[in-house]
Design a protein around this motif. Structure first.
Motif, PDB file in Angstrom:
ATOM      1  N   SER A 463       0.835  -1.196   0.000  1.00  0.00           N
ATOM      2  CA  SER A 463       0.000   0.000   0.000  1.00  0.00           C
ATOM      3  C   SER A 463       0.873   1.251   0.000  1.00  0.00           C
ATOM      4  O   SER A 463       2.043   1.229   0.395  1.00  0.00           O
ATOM      5  N   GLU A 464       0.290   2.361  -0.431  1.00  0.00           N
ATOM      6  CA  GLU A 464       1.029   3.616  -0.470  1.00  0.00           C
ATOM      7  C   GLU A 464       1.474   4.042   0.930  1.00  0.00           C
ATOM      8  O   GLU A 464       2.583   4.574   1.105  1.00  0.00           O
ATOM      9  N   GLU A 465       0.632   3.788   1.926  1.00  0.00           N
ATOM     10  CA  GLU A 465       0.989   4.156   3.295  1.00  0.00           C
ATOM     11  C   GLU A 465       2.204   3.360   3.778  1.00  0.00           C
ATOM     12  O   GLU A 465       3.099   3.921   4.423  1.00  0.00           O
ATOM     13  N   ARG A 466       2.232   2.062   3.438  1.00  0.00           N
ATOM     14  CA  ARG A 466       3.346   1.229   3.887  1.00  0.00           C
ATOM     15  C   ARG A 466       4.630   1.572   3.136  1.00  0.00           C
ATOM     16  O   ARG A 466       5.718   1.555   3.709  1.00  0.00           O
ATOM     17  N   VAL A 467       4.508   1.908   1.861  1.00  0.00           N
ATOM     18  CA  VAL A 467       5.678   2.344   1.097  1.00  0.00           C
ATOM     19  C   VAL A 467       6.250   3.613   1.720  1.00  0.00           C
ATOM     20  O   VAL A 467       7.467   3.740   1.941  1.00  0.00           O
ATOM     21  N   ALA A 468       5.371   4.570   2.027  1.00  0.00           N
ATOM     22  CA  ALA A 468       5.822   5.824   2.643  1.00  0.00           C
ATOM     23  C   ALA A 468       6.478   5.571   4.003  1.00  0.00           C
ATOM     24  O   ALA A 468       7.466   6.223   4.358  1.00  0.00           O
ATOM     25  N   PHE A 469       5.944   4.615   4.760  1.00  0.00           N
ATOM     26  CA  PHE A 469       6.511   4.290   6.077  1.00  0.00           C
ATOM     27  C   PHE A 469       7.966   3.865   5.939  1.00  0.00           C
ATOM     28  O   PHE A 469       8.847   4.337   6.677  1.00  0.00           O
ATOM     29  N   TYR A 470       8.256   2.964   4.990  1.00  0.00           N
ATOM     30  CA  TYR A 470       9.629   2.465   4.858  1.00  0.00           C
ATOM     31  C   TYR A 470      10.559   3.527   4.271  1.00  0.00           C
ATOM     32  O   TYR A 470      11.744   3.585   4.628  1.00  0.00           O
ATOM     33  N   ARG A 471      10.040   4.369   3.402  1.00  0.00           N
ATOM     34  CA  ARG A 471      10.886   5.434   2.856  1.00  0.00           C
ATOM     35  C   ARG A 471      11.219   6.478   3.922  1.00  0.00           C
ATOM     36  O   ARG A 471      12.217   7.193   3.789  1.00  0.00           O
ATOM     37  N   SER A 472      10.393   6.542   4.960  1.00  0.00           N
ATOM     38  CA  SER A 472      10.673   7.448   6.069  1.00  0.00           C
ATOM     39  C   SER A 472      11.463   6.770   7.186  1.00  0.00           C
ATOM     40  O   SER A 472      11.906   7.444   8.126  1.00  0.00           O
ATOM     41  N   ASN A 473      11.614   5.453   7.108  1.00  0.00           N
ATOM     42  CA  ASN A 473      12.326   4.700   8.156  1.00  0.00           C
ATOM     43  C   ASN A 473      13.324   3.737   7.516  1.00  0.00           C
ATOM     44  O   ASN A 473      13.284   2.520   7.742  1.00  0.00           O
ATOM     45  N   ARG A 474      14.211   4.298   6.708  1.00  0.00           N
ATOM     46  CA  ARG A 474      15.147   3.453   5.957  1.00  0.00           C
ATOM     47  C   ARG A 474      16.120   2.709   6.866  1.00  0.00           C
ATOM     48  O   ARG A 474      16.720   1.710   6.452  1.00  0.00           O
ATOM     49  N   HIS A 475      16.296   3.188   8.091  1.00  0.00           N
ATOM     50  CA  HIS A 475      17.158   2.452   9.009  1.00  0.00           C
ATOM     51  C   HIS A 475      16.620   1.051   9.277  1.00  0.00           C
ATOM     52  O   HIS A 475      17.402   0.125   9.575  1.00  0.00           O
ATOM     53  N   LEU A 476      15.303   0.881   9.147  1.00  0.00           N
ATOM     54  CA  LEU A 476      14.725  -0.452   9.345  1.00  0.00           C
ATOM     55  C   LEU A 476      15.134  -1.401   8.226  1.00  0.00           C
ATOM     56  O   LEU A 476      15.295  -2.605   8.450  1.00  0.00           O
ATOM     57  N   LEU A 477      15.304  -0.867   7.010  1.00  0.00           N
ATOM     58  CA  LEU A 477      15.742  -1.704   5.890  1.00  0.00           C
ATOM     59  C   LEU A 477      17.172  -2.193   6.109  1.00  0.00           C
ATOM     60  O   LEU A 477      17.497  -3.349   5.796  1.00  0.00           O
ATOM     61  N   ALA A 478      18.014  -1.331   6.650  1.00  0.00           N
ATOM     62  CA  ALA A 478      19.383  -1.749   6.965  1.00  0.00           C
ATOM     63  C   ALA A 478      19.380  -2.800   8.075  1.00  0.00           C
ATOM     64  O   ALA A 478      20.137  -3.782   8.038  1.00  0.00           O
ATOM     65  N   GLN A 479      18.496  -2.607   9.054  1.00  0.00           N
ATOM     66  CA  GLN A 479      18.381  -3.588  10.133  1.00  0.00           C
ATOM     67  C   GLN A 479      17.884  -4.918   9.592  1.00  0.00           C
ATOM     68  O   GLN A 479      18.374  -6.000   9.978  1.00  0.00           O
TER      69      GLN A 479
END
Length: 565
Positions: A463-479
């Protein structure tokens, strides 16, 4: 160009109709001049402003177009012009990807369709599309009220009934949704609409109407009992997938058969190596169409819900149909039958370093709502999770915080039989809930991804909301990348050993495990089943780690090739 209509008030040609005719004839300058002359006399004419806005869009002057539409929307009458302008404005803004801006426009009052106006063909197309946009932007009630106000004029319009039924389903009014969807199906006959039938099926499942579910499945299976992918040079074997009729995102015959869980994903990722075929094996029409299938070398059973299979009584049909091919079967129906939600919880009880939320199945038969609530409260504290037996991906699942919510769910949302599960608050110190997914392929276990959310029911990244969440919390992608590369280091020593202990007790061949790890090191088991999505479908910049996916794909190839020897 057709003759100009005459205004009853002035006796002169209607300038709006004149402008429309000029614009249709490609005479844009004359059409624009006519509209501006009208605005010189009637500066707030919403139809003229809306037509000028469309001209500005054609010229790619979207800022000017928006300003004109904002002027037009200052006048709420007539309602059909207001709605058309709102529809055009939202279409342009959403096409730009400006969702927050679109939500601002959608928050305006939405008038009902006026009783005195019969929608013309263009308006008949506009109404369900506008309702869909409003619902997507959080205005479900306004969208449903709009369609309800227009349905009297369009009682035979199956598309409009379908759109209204979808909205009623989204707002949880299952009775109204069922009525509207049935009316849509009746009005569209003899045409078969896959999206409509899947919405009917979803509604029937939410209502617990198994007879209706079976009838809808049979209709879909009769329309397309098998699917055979095109042959390609270099494919090593034919793999037949036992599929069940799916009920979401159907835009082609292939999409009817192959969904978003891992068998459907394999049919895409490994298409160059194996030729994938599908049959609706639970349906008589599917089994009768066997002669349309090239001989398979392997069967992958994607009828993976123990509870659904038990409800349909299809286990023996599946077992016999699989045996008739004389080839290996991944996730055999007999193994699926042993892997229900409550069976898995029971067989994992007592494992060291593992917390398994208590799960119990309840039946409404012979009990009042109050009696059933008391029985649930005797075993579970609030908050608790109630969910249907069959639905996945969070559908039919509800968090219930008190007795009032429980009584309401029992009366309106939960079918005759349902699960109740203990709610485990596993929020981390960052305030996020987390769900980690591991893939099991034979003896191989790989952590595939981790998802976080501020909401207790953690979803993926579509969803667009979930995409926006990860783009605002990129540190979670590194984790997530570190977590997938070395789970024991990131999550604590012993996590992989616990996952292997779970694997030893789950009688499936290929499946997924959803879990989290608490601060004290214990693994919280959410579920294990053979119908999960294992490979990423997210946008490229927020995908889960490719190295995890490649390891699991390699394990899949090795496992499949081992069975083919």
């Amino acid at each position: 160009m057709r003759p100009h209509l005459i205004s009853a008030q002035t006796g002169r040609p209607d300038p709006i109709q004149t402008a429309k005719d000029l614009l249709r004839a490609g005479r844009q300058e004359e059409g624009e001049r006519t509209l501006r002359q009208l605005l010189d006399r009637d500066g707030g004419n919403p139809e003229a402003l809306g037509l000028l806005a469309l001209l500005e869009v054609q010229r790619r002057h979207t800022k000017k177009a928006k300003q004109l539409w904002e002027q037009a929307l200052a006048n709420p009458t007539p309602a059909w012009i207001y709605l058309r302008n709102l529809f055009n404005l939202l279409s342009v803004v959403l096409r730009e990807g400006a969702r927050a801006e679109a939500a601002k426009y959608a928050s305006r009052p939405v008038p009902q369709w006026p009783e005195q106006r019969i929608p013309n063909p263009e308006e008949r197309q506009m109404l369900p599309a506008l309702a869909d946009m409003l619902a997507d932007l959080g205005r479900i009630d306004a969208a449903a009220d709009l369609l309800t106000s227009a349905i009297g004029h369009l009682a035979q319009d199956g598309v409009l009934h379908h759109a209204l039924g979808k909205l009623q389903l989204a707002r949880g009014d299952l009775g109204a949704a069922w009525q509207a969807l049935q009316q849509a199906e009746q009005r569209l006959r003899p045409r078969v609409s896959f999206p409509l039938l899947t919405d009917l099926c979803l509604c029937a499942m939410e209502r617990g109407d198994q007879a209706a579910v079976r009838a809808i499945h049979a209709t879909l299976a009769t329309a397309s009992p098998v699917y055979v992918s095109p042959a390609q040079t270099g494919q090593r074997a034919n793999i037949l997938i036992f599929n069940k009729v799916k009920f979401a995102d159907i835009d082609s015959e292939r999409a009817l058969h192959f969904g978003g869980n891992f068998p459907g994903q394999l049919s895409t990722h490994l298409a160059a190596e194996y030729r994938f075929m599908s049959v609706f094996a639970e349906e008589a029409a599917g089994r009768a169409a066997r002669e349309q299938l090239p001989p398979p070398a392997l069967i992958l059973n994607n009828i993976a819900g123990a509870e659904a299979m038990a409800a349909r009584g299809s286990q023996q049909d599946l077992v016999q149909f699989a045996a008739s091919f004389g080839v290996p079967v991944i996730n055999h129906p007999d193994k699926i039958a042993q892997s229900g939600r409550d069976e898995n919880a029971a067989r994992l009880a007592g494992l060291a370093n593992l917390l398994v939320p208590r799960t119990c199945r309840f039946d409404k038969a012979g009990k009042t709502g109050s009696e059933l609530a008391a029985a649930i409260e005797a075993q579970f504290a609030y908050p608790l999770i109630a969910r249907t037996l069959e639905l996945q991906q969070g559908l039919g699942m509800h968090r219930i915080d008190d007795r009032a919510q429980l009584l309401d769910a029992l009366a309106t949302r939960l079918p005759e039989q349902f699960f109740v599960t203990e709610f485990i608050d596993s929020r981390g110190p960052d305030g996020f809930y987390r769900k980690i997914r591991a893939a099991v392929v034979g003896d191989h276990i790989g952590v595939m991804r981790a998802d976080w959310d501020t909401f207790w029911m953690v979803h993926g990244r579509k969803s667009e909301e979930r995409v926006a969440f990860y783009r605002s919390n990129r540190h979670l992608l590194a984790q997530e990348d570190r977590l997938c590369a070395d789970p024991d280091r990131e999550l604590g020593a012993g996590v992989m050993a616990t996952l292997h202990a779970i694997r030893e007790r789950i009688p499936l061949d290929i499946f997924g495990i959803d879990f989290d790890v608490l601060a004290d090191g214990r693994l919280v088991f959410y579920e294990a089943n053979a119908s999960m999505s294992l490979f990423t479908a997210a946008a490229p910049d927020i995908r889960s780690p490719d190295h995890a996916h490649q390891r699991t794909l390699a394990a899949m190839r090795s496992y499949i090739d081992g069975l083919l020897k």
